[in-house]
Design an enzyme around this catalytic site. Structure first.
Site, mmCIF file in Angstrom:
data_model
loop_
_atom_site.group_PDB
_atom_site.id
_atom_site.type_symbol
_atom_site.label_atom_id
_atom_site.label_comp_id
_atom_site.label_asym_id
_atom_site.label_seq_id
_atom_site.Cartn_x
_atom_site.Cartn_y
_atom_site.Cartn_z
ATOM 1 N N GLU A 33 -1.893 0.255 7.954
ATOM 2 C CA GLU A 33 -1.079 -0.788 7.350
ATOM 3 C C GLU A 33 -0.053 -0.552 6.900
ATOM 4 O O GLU A 33 1.167 -0.672 7.064
ATOM 5 C CB GLU A 33 -1.815 -1.357 6.888
ATOM 6 C CG GLU A 33 -1.288 -3.303 6.214
ATOM 7 C CD GLU A 33 -1.620 -3.748 5.350
ATOM 8 O OE1 GLU A 33 -2.799 -3.840 4.939
ATOM 9 O OE2 GLU A 33 -0.823 -4.458 4.535
ATOM 10 N N HIS A 43 0.709 -1.269 -0.363
ATOM 11 C CA HIS A 43 -0.117 0.051 0.432
ATOM 12 C C HIS A 43 0.821 1.515 0.039
ATOM 13 O O HIS A 43 1.579 1.472 -0.398
ATOM 14 C CB HIS A 43 -0.925 0.224 0.996
ATOM 15 C CG HIS A 43 -1.858 -1.540 1.240
ATOM 16 N ND1 HIS A 43 -2.429 -2.135 0.671
ATOM 17 C CD2 HIS A 43 -1.493 -2.619 2.138
ATOM 18 C CE1 HIS A 43 -3.176 -3.233 1.051
ATOM 19 N NE2 HIS A 43 -2.063 -3.536 1.799
ATOM 20 N N GLU A 67 2.182 -11.331 5.592
ATOM 21 C CA GLU A 67 1.454 -11.219 6.255
ATOM 22 C C GLU A 67 1.576 -11.118 8.196
ATOM 23 O O GLU A 67 1.583 -11.865 8.621
ATOM 24 C CB GLU A 67 -0.002 -11.143 6.248
ATOM 25 C CG GLU A 67 -0.613 -11.147 4.971
ATOM 26 C CD GLU A 67 -1.545 -9.766 4.425
ATOM 27 O OE1 GLU A 67 -1.104 -9.441 4.785
ATOM 28 O OE2 GLU A 67 -1.862 -9.683 3.812
ATOM 29 N N HIS A 82 3.509 -7.222 4.416
ATOM 30 C CA HIS A 82 1.551 -6.767 4.735
ATOM 31 C C HIS A 82 1.090 -7.021 6.238
ATOM 32 O O HIS A 82 2.231 -7.232 7.237
ATOM 33 C CB HIS A 82 0.540 -7.350 3.860
ATOM 34 C CG HIS A 82 0.093 -6.475 2.192
ATOM 35 N ND1 HIS A 82 -0.799 -5.611 2.061
ATOM 36 C CD2 HIS A 82 1.978 -7.404 1.108
ATOM 37 C CE1 HIS A 82 0.693 -6.117 0.431
ATOM 38 N NE2 HIS A 82 1.163 -6.031 0.238
HETATM 39 ZN ZN ZN Z 1 -2.040 -5.165 2.687
#
Ligand code: ZN
Length: 346
Positions: free
Chosen positions: A171, A134, A307, A226
């Site tokens: 995030e 992102h 993640e 992430h």
């Molecule tokens: Zn993400």
């Protein structure tokens, strides 16, 4: 009695070592000592002194070999410490053995590597792409990030805003911070580190460009960082491997195997460095395989996503907002990459 027998240790004679050591004149105090007697006295005095010196030297020299053991204990500490909730040993290939992690100590690894001669750095000549998921600016550029791009046989949004903790820690801030910390460690190991974005552009890049950056860099490995936005009751981290996708622009046939090795190593190293449990809500043994992510489908170099935790879970969110935990996360990511690239993984 002119011929009084001479006794070197007669009570009125000063301690012999005073003279022997400091060279006081013998003439007045011990006129009748022979040179041989003087030599014996000197030796008698010097021998214990030298022996004591030798013992001291041994103590110092003997301490040196103990240093690595002490260092090893220190290095292993974070793994032990990290773990009131040690993750169950992942049961698939290459289970974690933290003691043999290449650089498990977050605070010593970089200085140690930085202190090496450049030729000794294990990642010299290697290129790593870190992809901070992102972008903090995506939320203000919805039109740009909502347009779709070709991800190989289908289309998907250019990028997304990402998730955040319940308290509002985004995030995109998390991924950028962890990636920057990992970059420092990897650079100290000698790697060339390329970022897909470094907070230096207003939004994006799109997922297809994120993959293309790795391809253009001819990266030896790429990791997309992430934080997940899973169900609040779920916790833990997982790694996403590319599925075999051969469709349109996508062809992952050549990267699925090395990406799997990278992913397994990353999982093991991340668990060892952070103590974070494997995901309780997604994947199998901390591993998920997906064919719907443009960043993986379009990659021509070994690439995985991690993640790092579930930002919607209270415990994971507490970890992920803690800079000290993020440093351990970065160390785990760097360790996994280093082990993959050097073939010294577990
Ligand atoms: Zn993400």
């Amino acid at each position: 009695m002119p011929l009084t027998p001479e006794t070197p240790d007669s009570s009125d004679t000063p301690e012999p070592d005073d003279d022997a050591l400091f060279g006081a004149p013998y003439g007045e105090l011990r006129p009748r000592r022979s040179p041989t007697a003087r030599l014996l006295i000197a030796l008698a005095v010097l021998a214990p002194t030298c022996f004591a010196g030798w013992l001291g030297w041994q103590a110092v020299a003997g301490g040196a070999p103990a240093t690595p053991a002490a260092a090893a204990t220190t290095q292993a500490a974070p793994v032990t410490r990290a773990d009131p909730a040690t993750p169950a040993t992942p049961p698939t290939e290459a289970p974690p053995t933290p003691q043999s992690a290449p650089t498990p100590h977050p605070t010593t690894a970089a200085p140690t590597a930085a202190g090496r001669a450049p030729a000794d750095r294990p990642l010299k000549g290697r290129t790593v792409v870190l992809d901070p998921g992102h972008n903090p600016g995506n939320g203000a550029h919805t039109a740009q990030i909502n347009r779709t791009v070709d991800i190989g046989g289908s289309r998907k949004e250019c990028d997304t805003t990402g998730t955040e903790t319940d308290a509002g820690y985004p995030e995109a801030s998390f991924t950028l911070d962890v990636a920057r910390r990992a970059r420092k460690i990897l650079q100290a190991e000698g790697a060339k580190v390329v970022f897909t974005q470094d907070g230096d552009r207003p939004w994006g890049p799109c997922v297809d460009e994120r993959a293309e950056i790795g391809n253009r860099a001819h990266a030896d490995a790429a990791v997309s960082v992430h934080g997940d936005g899973g169900p609040a009751a779920g916790h833990g981290f997982h790694v996403i491997l590319p599925a075999r996708v051969v469709s349109g622009k996508a062809d992952t046939a050549s990267i699925t195997d090395p990406s799997r090795r990278l992913g397994l190593q990353l999982r093991n190293s991340f668990a060892a460095a952070t103590g974070e449990p494997l995901s309780s809500y997604l994947g199998q043994d901390g591993i998920d395989v997906r064919g719907d992510l443009g960043g993986l489908n379009l990659s021509r170099v070994p690439k995985v996503f991690i993640e790092c935790g579930n930002m919607r879970n209270a415990t994971d969110a507490r970890h992920m907002t803690d800079p000290r935990w993020r440093q351990r996360a970065a160390q785990g990511i760097a360790d996994g990459l280093t082990a993959f690239l050097t073939g010294k993984g577990r």
